[in-house]
Design an enzyme around this catalytic site. Structure first.
Site, PDB file in Angstrom:
ATOM      1  N   HIS A   1     -82.710 -18.271  90.443  1.00  0.00           N
ATOM      2  CA  HIS A   1     -82.304 -17.685  91.728  1.00  0.00           C
ATOM      3  C   HIS A   1     -82.690 -18.602  92.882  1.00  0.00           C
ATOM      4  O   HIS A   1     -83.808 -18.526  93.397  1.00  0.00           O
ATOM      5  CB  HIS A   1     -82.967 -16.314  91.896  1.00  0.00           C
ATOM      6  CG  HIS A   1     -82.456 -15.523  93.055  1.00  0.00           C
ATOM      7  ND1 HIS A   1     -82.455 -14.143  93.060  1.00  0.00           N
ATOM      8  CD2 HIS A   1     -81.931 -15.896  94.256  1.00  0.00           C
ATOM      9  CE1 HIS A   1     -81.962 -13.700  94.212  1.00  0.00           C
ATOM     10  NE2 HIS A   1     -81.645 -14.756  94.953  1.00  0.00           N
TER      11      HIS A   1
ATOM     12  N   ASP B   1     -85.839 -16.950  94.384  1.00  0.00           N
ATOM     13  CA  ASP B   1     -85.047 -16.590  95.566  1.00  0.00           C
ATOM     14  C   ASP B   1     -85.321 -17.596  96.687  1.00  0.00           C
ATOM     15  O   ASP B   1     -85.442 -17.215  97.857  1.00  0.00           O
ATOM     16  CB  ASP B   1     -85.342 -15.152  96.005  1.00  0.00           C
ATOM     17  CG  ASP B   1     -84.335 -14.626  97.015  1.00  0.00           C
ATOM     18  OD1 ASP B   1     -83.300 -15.283  97.247  1.00  0.00           O
ATOM     19  OD2 ASP B   1     -84.601 -13.552  97.582  1.00  0.00           O
TER      20      ASP B   1
ATOM     21  N   HIS C   1     -85.018 -21.393 105.540  1.00  0.00           N
ATOM     22  CA  HIS C   1     -84.493 -21.374 106.912  1.00  0.00           C
ATOM     23  C   HIS C   1     -85.400 -22.293 107.727  1.00  0.00           C
ATOM     24  O   HIS C   1     -86.569 -22.463 107.383  1.00  0.00           O
ATOM     25  CB  HIS C   1     -84.541 -19.958 107.497  1.00  0.00           C
ATOM     26  CG  HIS C   1     -83.735 -18.957 106.734  1.00  0.00           C
ATOM     27  ND1 HIS C   1     -82.353 -18.885 106.825  1.00  0.00           N
ATOM     28  CD2 HIS C   1     -84.101 -17.992 105.856  1.00  0.00           C
ATOM     29  CE1 HIS C   1     -81.922 -17.903 106.034  1.00  0.00           C
ATOM     30  NE2 HIS C   1     -82.957 -17.359 105.432  1.00  0.00           N
TER      31      HIS C   1
HETATM   32  N1  LIG Z   1     -83.771 -12.926 100.099  1.00  0.00           N
HETATM   33  C1  LIG Z   1     -83.513 -13.169 101.359  1.00  0.00           C
HETATM   34  O1  LIG Z   1     -84.183 -12.600 102.227  1.00  0.00           O
HETATM   35  N2  LIG Z   1     -82.553 -14.031 101.757  1.00  0.00           N
HETATM   36  C2  LIG Z   1     -81.594 -14.703 100.934  1.00  0.00           C
HETATM   37  C3  LIG Z   1     -80.496 -13.781 100.475  1.00  0.00           C
HETATM   38  C4  LIG Z   1     -80.922 -12.837  99.387  1.00  0.00           C
HETATM   39  O2  LIG Z   1     -81.379 -13.259  98.323  1.00  0.00           O
HETATM   40  O3  LIG Z   1     -80.785 -11.621  99.566  1.00  0.00           O
HETATM   41  C5  LIG Z   1     -80.989 -15.866 101.713  1.00  0.00           C
HETATM   42  O4  LIG Z   1     -80.001 -16.430 101.246  1.00  0.00           O
HETATM   43  O5  LIG Z   1     -81.529 -16.220 102.774  1.00  0.00           O
HETATM   44 ZN   LIG Z   2     -80.841 -11.007  97.395  1.00  0.00          ZN
HETATM   45 ZN   LIG Z   3     -81.218 -14.494  96.850  1.00  0.00          ZN
END
Ligand SMILES: NC(=O)N[C@@H](CC(=O)O)C(=O)O
Ligand SMILES: [Zn+2]
Ligand SMILES: [Zn+2]
Length: 444
Positions: free
Chosen positions: A54, A299, A303
């Site tokens: 992820h 994940d 940013h």
């Molecule tokens: N997890 C997050 O808070 N952000 C993720 C998107 C996601 O996985 O929902 C992203 O792409 O910035």
């Molecule tokens: Zn997500």
């Molecule tokens: Zn994600």
């Protein structure tokens, strides 16, 4: 190439021969051939390369946050040799043509990768399923970065298509109708709003996660789909996934951070699903340690600092993590909180099984030589400045991690750190080297 005297997590000490891209032999005592290069791994542990199922590597569309070059280097420096990339880029990976655009960007990666397809109201399943997708997802049951939330009926239709194509569906499970809007609307705002970061956790409730997980697994059971629940953040969400016959994943930030860290993190601790109470965090950790949870994935959602330095309701959601996942887990193993075998199950064996990466995930003869060499006692301070993600920060600043010395993808060294005897130095550009191997799409 021969790696000698390597410790494996099952307790064996072995020599491991690599021939081309594959593991050719594993034995207690292999003699080096005349022209064979040898790495002496005495005192070190050898792991199968981690698979991060992820990540958001942001290209195309958001290369100011991350690129396939920087994301892949960050992965390699953290012992990750395969990533699975999510579709909320620009354009989103929802059509065959957009898939091809992402595949072109991904070819710059020094590690292997899978590319997922995404679902929106106007996706093009025919052309998308025509491409070498890794999985479908994350399919967003609530809006997150990229505003790709889908209605429940559209989700059910997408799952039908995935079943027909024999593809796993990864789900972002939150039910927006169960968010606590009063937490948002009641926030007075004004100066210092970022100090209210805890309101994000109040707003995106634990019930919203459990309810959406239950819904997704019901659709899965009706259709016979393989459902994988992304980033479960609560014991309730994990238990609902297991009860519903789905696999599930936990992210390092939900394992190692809680609402108690939000005073320090502010908006840098805003992600979806949000950080939870310390009590829930502990219950999540237990389920990871005892084998209830299938995988840990990051994940990785970088940013920039500029973007994160906004008020709570304006800052984007997401934190980076691909470089610190294995180091944090290895530190937990060093502390005795997780077994090394369990770490390998969570980041290599199980993700390989769930996403059908048949040549990966295990140190076995015939499999890809995706390997990570680690000095298990060499814990270092995690510092955003030392990471290789374009975003240059980490929510784990100041914690300890056991970082790899060497990372190999299909027999090629993609990351190497010169061992440093003092054991106190930083990881820094001077003593690091990246290989420039081209990664490959795992479905080709
Ligand atoms: N997890 C997050 O808070 N952000 C993720 C998107 C996601 O996985 O929902 C992203 O792409 O910035
Ligand atoms: Zn997500
Ligand atoms: Zn994600």
């Amino acid at each position: 190439m021969l790696i000698t005297n390597a410790g494996l997590v099952d307790g064996r000490t072995v020599d491991c021969r690599i021939d081309g891209e594959r593991i050719a032999a594993i034995d207690a005592d292999l003699d080096p051939a005349a022209d064979e290069s040898v790495i002496d791994a005495a005192g070190k542990l050898l792991f199968p390369g981690a698979i991060d199922a992820h990540v958001h590597f942001r290209e195309p569309g958001y290369s100011h946050k991350e690129t396939w070059t920087t994301g892949a280097r960050s992965a390699a420096a953290g012992g990750v040799t395969t990533v699975i990339d999510m579709p909320n880029t620009s354009p989103p990976t929802t059509t065959g043509e957009h898939f091809d655009t992402k595949a072109a960007a991904a070819s710059k990666a020094c590690i292997d990768y899978g590319i997922n397809g995404g679902v929106t109201g106007d996706w093009e399943p025919d052309s998308l399923f025509d491409r070498p997708l890794c999985a479908l997802g994350e399919v967003f049951l609530a809006d997150s970065t990229g505003d790709m939330g889908v209605a429940p009926d559209d989700f059910a239709d997408a799952v039908d298509r995935a079943v027909a194509a024999d593809v796993t569906v990864t789900v972002h499970a939150e039910d927006e109708t169960l968010f606590d809007d009063a937490a948002r609307d009641g926030d007075a705002g004004g100066a210092g709003r970022a100090a209210n970061a805890d309101l994000w956790s109040t707003y995106r409730t634990a019930e919203a996660e459990a309810e959406a997980v239950t819904y997704a697994t019901e659709v899965g059971q009706e259709t016979g789909a393989d459902i994988h629940i992304a980033h479960t953040s609560t014991p309730e969400g994990i238990d609902a996934a297991v009860d519903g016959g789905a696999t599930c994943e936990v992210c390092p930030h939900h394992l190692y951070l809680s609402r108690e860290d939000l005073d320090d993190l502010g908006t840098y601790g805003r992600m979806n699903p949000p950080l939870r109470s310390e009590q829930r965090r502990k219950a999540v950790f237990e389920r990871v340690a005892d084998g209830t949870v299938d995988i840990v994935a990051t994940d990785h959602a970088p940013h920039t600092r500029e973007e994160k330095d906004a008020g709570l309701w304006d800052a984007p959601s997401g934190v980076p993590g691909v470089e610190t996942m294995l180091p944090l887990l290895l530190e937990s193993a060093r502390q005795g909180d997780l077994s090394y075998e369990r770490v390998v199950d969570l980041v290599a064996r199980n993700p390989a099984d769930i996403f059908d990466l048949d040549s990966k995930g295990r140190i076995e003869v015939g499999r890809d030589a995706d390997l990570v060499l680690v000095d298990p006692d060499d814990a270092r301070e995690i510092r955003g400045d030392d990471t290789h993600s374009k975003c240059g920060w980490t929510p784990f600043e100041g914690r300890r991690g056991v970082f790899p010395e060497l990372t190999m993808v299909r027999g090629q060294v993609v990351y190497e750190r010169t061992p440093d005897e003092s054991n106190v130095s930083d990881r820094g550009a001077d003593d690091e080297r990246f290989g420039d191997v081209a990664g490959e799409n795992v479905r080709l």
